[in-house]
Design an enzyme around this catalytic site. Structure first.
Site, PDB file in Angstrom:
ATOM      1  N   HIS A 125       0.744  -1.225   0.124  1.00 55.59           N
ATOM      2  CA  HIS A 125       0.042  -0.059  -0.235  1.00 55.59           C
ATOM      3  C   HIS A 125       1.095   1.337   0.076  1.00 55.59           C
ATOM      4  O   HIS A 125       2.159   1.129   0.139  1.00 55.59           O
ATOM      5  CB  HIS A 125      -0.945   0.060   1.219  1.00 55.59           C
ATOM      6  CG  HIS A 125      -0.154   0.028   2.528  1.00 55.59           C
ATOM      7  ND1 HIS A 125      -0.142  -0.976   3.246  1.00 55.59           N
ATOM      8  CD2 HIS A 125       0.254   0.953   3.133  1.00 55.59           C
ATOM      9  CE1 HIS A 125       0.455  -0.669   4.497  1.00 55.59           C
ATOM     10  NE2 HIS A 125       0.859   0.640   4.498  1.00 55.59           N
TER      11      HIS A 125
HETATM   12  P1  TYD Z   1      -1.553  -2.568   7.759  1.00 59.38           P
HETATM   13  O1  TYD Z   1      -0.801  -1.013   7.665  1.00 59.38           O
HETATM   14  O2  TYD Z   1      -2.259  -2.736   6.687  1.00 59.38           O
HETATM   15  O3  TYD Z   1      -0.209  -3.471   7.891  1.00 59.38           O
HETATM   16  P2  TYD Z   1       0.956  -3.847   6.860  1.00 59.38           P
HETATM   17  O4  TYD Z   1       1.511  -2.978   6.124  1.00 59.38           O
HETATM   18  O5  TYD Z   1       1.926  -4.497   7.651  1.00 59.38           O
HETATM   19  O6  TYD Z   1       0.630  -4.985   6.198  1.00 59.38           O
HETATM   20  O7  TYD Z   1      -2.336  -2.752   9.105  1.00 59.38           O
HETATM   21  C1  TYD Z   1      -2.619  -3.984   9.479  1.00 59.38           C
HETATM   22  C2  TYD Z   1      -4.130  -3.889  10.229  1.00 59.38           C
HETATM   23  O8  TYD Z   1      -3.784  -3.359  11.433  1.00 59.38           O
HETATM   24  C3  TYD Z   1      -5.163  -3.248   9.380  1.00 59.38           C
HETATM   25  O9  TYD Z   1      -6.273  -3.857   9.506  1.00 59.38           O
HETATM   26  C4  TYD Z   1      -5.073  -1.775  10.344  1.00 59.38           C
HETATM   27  C5  TYD Z   1      -4.536  -2.235  11.583  1.00 59.38           C
HETATM   28  N1  TYD Z   1      -3.969  -1.121  12.141  1.00 59.38           N
HETATM   29  C6  TYD Z   1      -4.249  -0.392  13.277  1.00 59.38           C
HETATM   30  O10 TYD Z   1      -5.301  -0.700  13.666  1.00 59.38           O
HETATM   31  N2  TYD Z   1      -3.511   0.689  13.735  1.00 59.38           N
HETATM   32  C7  TYD Z   1      -2.182   0.848  13.197  1.00 59.38           C
HETATM   33  O11 TYD Z   1      -1.544   1.740  13.835  1.00 59.38           O
HETATM   34  C8  TYD Z   1      -1.827   0.156  12.230  1.00 59.38           C
HETATM   35  C9  TYD Z   1      -0.535   0.395  11.484  1.00 59.38           C
HETATM   36  C10 TYD Z   1      -2.553  -0.826  11.630  1.00 59.38           C
END
Ligand code: TYD
Length: 140
Positions: free
Chosen positions: A50
């Site tokens: 993303h």
């Molecule tokens: P995401 O940023 O998509 O993780 P990655 O890039 O490592 O794959 O986040 C994963 C999940 O965690 C998503 O459902 C949102 C949640 N999340 C939070 O609730 N708070 C946060 O600060 C972060 C970074 C993610």
């Protein structure tokens, strides 16, 4: 792609160990509002996939090895975070994928804002559309 690697300042010696640090608006170009970290990820798992419309982040790996692939829509560059002193700026508008290279690796992130799903672009074609329209041309 500009250089996005940072070397944290470090104090210490081999007898007593080391301490690394960084400060908002001095060592990184933003104010920190949120810290999160990712752990217990199986080797070769891929995360990320993303970009963010506004969020600025700094990533570092205090233990282990995580590879981060950055893509600004024109160029791709891979960075290996394999030292507790090494950090990567993931500025707004950089698509990023993270690969876990070693068991037990922890990826820490300091972010410029609170969590907001509205700030995410999770569709690659939509990301390319934002790049094409010059959404991130204005550095502010
Ligand atoms: P995401 O940023 O998509 O993780 P990655 O890039 O490592 O794959 O986040 C994963 C999940 O965690 C998503 O459902 C949102 C949640 N999340 C939070 O609730 N708070 C946060 O600060 C972060 C970074 C993610």
């Amino acid at each position: 792609m500009k250089n996005l690697l940072i070397n944290f300042k470090t104090n210490g010696n081999a007898q007593q160990g080391y301490l690394s640090f960084f400060e908002s608006n001095k060592d990184i170009p933003f104010e920190i509002k949120r810290i999160y970290y990712i752990f217990d990820v199986p080797i070769e798992s891929k995360r990320g996939m993303h970009t963010h419309k506004k969020l600025q982040q700094v990533l570092w790996c205090p233990n282990g090895e995580v590879e981060v692939l950055l893509d600004d829509g024109k160029e791709k560059k891979s960075y290996l975070l394999d030292s507790p002193e090494k950090a990567l700026l993931v500025l707004r508008g950089y698509w990023h994928d993270m690969y876990w290279k070693k068991e037990g690796s922890v990826l820490c992130v300091a972010a410029s804002d609170y969590y907001n799903e509205e700030d995410y672009i999770r569709d690659y074609d939509e990301f390319l559309k934002y790049v094409k329209e010059g959404y991130w041309n204005d550095e502010n």
